[in-house]
Design a protein around this motif. Structure first.
Motif, PDB file in Angstrom:
ATOM      1  N   UNK A  72     -32.481  73.387  12.609  1.00  0.00           N
ATOM      2  CA  UNK A  72     -32.473  72.231  13.507  1.00  0.00           C
ATOM      3  C   UNK A  72     -31.082  71.611  13.570  1.00  0.00           C
ATOM      4  N   UNK A  73     -30.413  71.472  12.427  1.00  0.00           N
ATOM      5  CA  UNK A  73     -29.057  70.937  12.411  1.00  0.00           C
ATOM      6  C   UNK A  73     -28.117  71.846  13.203  1.00  0.00           C
ATOM      7  N   UNK A  79     -28.833  64.770  12.197  1.00  0.00           N
ATOM      8  CA  UNK A  79     -29.170  64.898  10.772  1.00  0.00           C
ATOM      9  C   UNK A  79     -29.829  63.658  10.182  1.00  0.00           C
ATOM     10  N   UNK A  80     -29.562  62.478  10.702  1.00  0.00           N
ATOM     11  CA  UNK A  80     -30.226  61.281  10.177  1.00  0.00           C
ATOM     12  C   UNK A  80     -31.707  61.290  10.521  1.00  0.00           C
ATOM     13  N   UNK A 111     -22.359  74.966   5.602  1.00  0.00           N
ATOM     14  CA  UNK A 111     -21.785  74.592   6.889  1.00  0.00           C
ATOM     15  C   UNK A 111     -20.484  73.837   6.691  1.00  0.00           C
ATOM     16  N   UNK A 112     -19.519  74.147   7.519  1.00  0.00           N
ATOM     17  CA  UNK A 112     -18.238  73.461   7.457  1.00  0.00           C
ATOM     18  C   UNK A 112     -17.905  72.842   8.792  1.00  0.00           C
ATOM     19  N   UNK A 116     -22.069  71.112  14.250  1.00  0.00           N
ATOM     20  CA  UNK A 116     -22.627  71.193  15.609  1.00  0.00           C
ATOM     21  C   UNK A 116     -22.628  69.833  16.289  1.00  0.00           C
ATOM     22  N   UNK A 117     -22.493  69.839  17.583  1.00  0.00           N
ATOM     23  CA  UNK A 117     -22.497  68.614  18.370  1.00  0.00           C
ATOM     24  C   UNK A 117     -23.889  68.005  18.355  1.00  0.00           C
ATOM     25  N   UNK A 118     -23.996  66.737  17.929  1.00  0.00           N
ATOM     26  CA  UNK A 118     -25.306  66.080  17.873  1.00  0.00           C
ATOM     27  C   UNK A 118     -25.495  65.095  19.012  1.00  0.00           C
ATOM     28  N   UNK A 119     -24.556  65.061  19.953  1.00  0.00           N
ATOM     29  CA  UNK A 119     -24.698  64.165  21.108  1.00  0.00           C
ATOM     30  C   UNK A 119     -25.839  64.643  21.985  1.00  0.00           C
ATOM     31  N   UNK A 120     -26.594  63.701  22.548  1.00  0.00           N
ATOM     32  CA  UNK A 120     -27.671  64.089  23.459  1.00  0.00           C
ATOM     33  C   UNK A 120     -27.332  63.738  24.878  1.00  0.00           C
TER      34      UNK A 120
END
Length: 120
Positions: A72-73, A79-80, A111-112, A116-120
């Motif tokens: 999912x991440x 992530x929150x 992961x480094x 990943x972009x978490x913007x929606x």
């Protein structure tokens, strides 16, 4: 990938104690039910207000149905949202303080940057 829909699922499940427990006990059934009945409801609107086009991808559906927060991440879920829901569902399964949170972080340690972009 509909980050919006995945995040909406995580957000709404986390805010309903009974739904949180349902998702813990029957993740695949809860995901299927939620996608069919709740996914197209517009947040903060009357029940009759719905859209018709939102659906999970197969990858999203599988990750949600298997409680796979790492996938999912990677797909861009916030992530929150996964962390707060996972705390509600799984913290009780760990004996040591912050055990669930440490396990959650360890599973993401590979992961480094850039994340990943978490913007929606």
């Amino acid at each position: 990938m509909s980050k919006y829909l995945v995040n909406k699922f995580l957000y709404t499940v986390d805010r309903d104690t009974e739904l949180t427990e349902r998702y813990r006990e029957d993740p695949a059934g809860t995901v299927s039910w939620w996608e069919a009945e709740e996914a197209n409801r517009i947040l903060n609107c009357i029940t009759a207000e719905k859209t018709t086009w939102l659906a999970f991808t197969d990858e999203e559906r599988t990750a949600l149905a298997t409680h796979d927060h790492v996938t999912l991440f990677g797909l861009g879920a916030h992530p929150f949202l996964t962390l707060t829901l996972w705390i509600a569902m799984f913290e009780r399964d760990f004996d040591e303080p912050l055990g669930m949170q440490l396990d959650y972080a360890a599973q993401l340690a590979h992961l480094g940057l850039p994340y990943p972009d978490i913007a929606t």
